[in-house]
Design a protein around this motif. Structure first.
Motif, mmCIF file in Angstrom:
data_model
loop_
_atom_site.group_PDB
_atom_site.id
_atom_site.type_symbol
_atom_site.label_atom_id
_atom_site.label_comp_id
_atom_site.label_asym_id
_atom_site.label_seq_id
_atom_site.Cartn_x
_atom_site.Cartn_y
_atom_site.Cartn_z
ATOM 1 N N ALA A 21 0.846 -1.204 0.000
ATOM 2 C CA ALA A 21 0.000 0.000 0.000
ATOM 3 C C ALA A 21 0.881 1.254 0.000
ATOM 4 O O ALA A 21 0.642 2.200 -0.761
ATOM 5 C CB ALA A 21 -0.917 -0.016 1.212
ATOM 6 N N LEU A 22 1.925 1.213 0.805
ATOM 7 C CA LEU A 22 2.837 2.356 0.920
ATOM 8 C C LEU A 22 3.522 2.647 -0.425
ATOM 9 O O LEU A 22 3.586 3.779 -0.888
ATOM 10 C CB LEU A 22 3.885 2.000 1.978
ATOM 11 N N VAL A 24 2.660 1.573 -3.532
ATOM 12 C CA VAL A 24 1.730 1.880 -4.631
ATOM 13 C C VAL A 24 1.295 3.349 -4.566
ATOM 14 O O VAL A 24 1.208 4.028 -5.592
ATOM 15 C CB VAL A 24 0.519 0.908 -4.600
ATOM 16 N N LYS A 25 1.071 3.834 -3.349
ATOM 17 C CA LYS A 25 0.662 5.232 -3.172
ATOM 18 C C LYS A 25 1.746 6.167 -3.748
ATOM 19 O O LYS A 25 1.453 7.095 -4.508
ATOM 20 C CB LYS A 25 0.462 5.491 -1.676
ATOM 21 N N GLU A 26 2.967 5.886 -3.390
ATOM 22 C CA GLU A 26 4.105 6.705 -3.865
ATOM 23 C C GLU A 26 4.244 6.608 -5.393
ATOM 24 O O GLU A 26 4.453 7.593 -6.083
ATOM 25 C CB GLU A 26 5.375 6.187 -3.156
ATOM 26 N N GLN A 27 4.091 5.390 -5.931
ATOM 27 C CA GLN A 27 4.238 5.193 -7.386
ATOM 28 C C GLN A 27 3.149 5.939 -8.154
ATOM 29 O O GLN A 27 3.409 6.560 -9.180
ATOM 30 C CB GLN A 27 4.186 3.689 -7.719
ATOM 31 N N ARG A 28 1.940 5.905 -7.640
ATOM 32 C CA ARG A 28 0.834 6.605 -8.322
ATOM 33 C C ARG A 28 1.067 8.107 -8.298
ATOM 34 O O ARG A 28 0.793 8.801 -9.275
ATOM 35 C CB ARG A 28 -0.505 6.258 -7.672
ATOM 36 N N ALA A 29 1.597 8.605 -7.191
ATOM 37 C CA ALA A 29 1.857 10.046 -7.091
ATOM 38 C C ALA A 29 2.913 10.452 -8.122
ATOM 39 O O ALA A 29 2.788 11.469 -8.801
ATOM 40 C CB ALA A 29 2.314 10.392 -5.680
ATOM 41 N N VAL A 71 -1.105 -0.976 -10.214
ATOM 42 C CA VAL A 71 -0.662 0.412 -9.977
ATOM 43 C C VAL A 71 -1.274 1.349 -11.025
ATOM 44 O O VAL A 71 -1.882 2.360 -10.686
ATOM 45 C CB VAL A 71 0.886 0.518 -9.971
ATOM 46 N N SER A 95 1.399 10.374 -11.850
ATOM 47 C CA SER A 95 0.100 10.979 -12.134
ATOM 48 C C SER A 95 0.062 11.850 -13.391
ATOM 49 O O SER A 95 -0.976 12.004 -14.011
ATOM 50 C CB SER A 95 -0.375 11.772 -10.917
#
Ligand code: DC
Length: 226
Positions: A112-113, A115-120, A138, A123
């Motif tokens: 979760a940690l 994936v959040k960073e990768q999506r940011a 992702v 974007s």
């Protein structure tokens, strides 16, 4: 010009990193090696003497961890991996980290940690991400998805050459065992297992050179961009 997301997934040592880096350079895109992020988390687990099987302790540790990829610019870039603010780019490639990274990356809180960073980071598009779950989880809407494969023996030979350049000597047999074990854990875990997205293009690199792989992906990307 339209800036797309390119997702490259595939098993261990299938040539994703070198290919993704060159594709990004050719297109002036950012390259995100998501495996490096999981490796940084595995390094933290090692440093804290936590067992790679202790999911609860790893989940807790993940909450107190910051992993960042820092690049100088899009296009020609040198990406640095930072763990809690300190560079760990070399250390995360050690065999000790490689041996525990697969179990560590099965922990849902760790995923979760990351994936959040990768999506940011992705974007705005203009990005090449490589890993195991980019096209499936992702960025399931990535404009171009590639699933890279290669024969396990050939992957082990490539990894041996790469390690040899860093003066690390391991037999091809031993590497093949380690690579197959990682593939097994990565594709059998319950959260975001390694698998080909339905709309991904399969690219078997067993008999291809890096240049051929890069050319294939850049050509597909340009077809979409134009
Ligand atoms: O690409 P690599 O060999 O450096 O990746 C190291 C490990 O990280 C891999 O065995 C599984 C995990 N990983 C993952 O679970 N999901 C990703 N997107 C990338 C890597």
């Amino acid at each position: 010009m339209k800036k797309i997301i390119i997702a490259i997934d595939g098993p261990a040592a299938s040539g994703k990193s070198s290919t993704a880096k060159l594709v990004a350079e050719k297109l002036g895109y950012l390259h995100i090696d998501t495996g490096a992020m999981y490796r940084a988390m595995a390094l933290k687990v090692l440093r804290h003497n936590v067992s790679p099987e202790n999911s609860a302790a790893i989940a807790l540790l993940a909450q107190q961890t910051s992993v960042r990829l820092i690049s100088n610019s899009r296009g020609v870039q040198k990406v640095k991996v930072e763990l809690d603010g300190k560079e760990v780019s070399e250390e995360i490639r050690s065999p000790k980290v490689t041996n525990i990274v697969s179990p560590v990356s099965t922990v849902p809180e760790v995923r979760a940690l990351m994936v959040k960073e990768q999506r940011a980071m992705g974007s705005e598009g203009g990005i090449v991400l490589e890993g195991r779950d980019i096209g499936t989880v992702v960025f399931p809407k990535a404009e171009l998805k590639i699933f890279m494969l290669a024969d396990a023996r050939e992957r082990s030979r490539r990894r041996q050459k790469e390690l040899g350049e860093k003066n690390v000597s391991i037999s091809v047999d031993e590497l093949e065992k380690e690579i197959l074990e990682r593939d097994r854990i990565d594709s059998q875990r319950s959260v975001s297992p390694l698998r080909k997205a339905e709309d991904a293009i399969e690219l078997d690199t067993t008999h291809l050179s890096i240049e051929e792989q890069v050319e294939f992906i850049v050509k597909k990307a340009k077809e979409i961009i134009q």
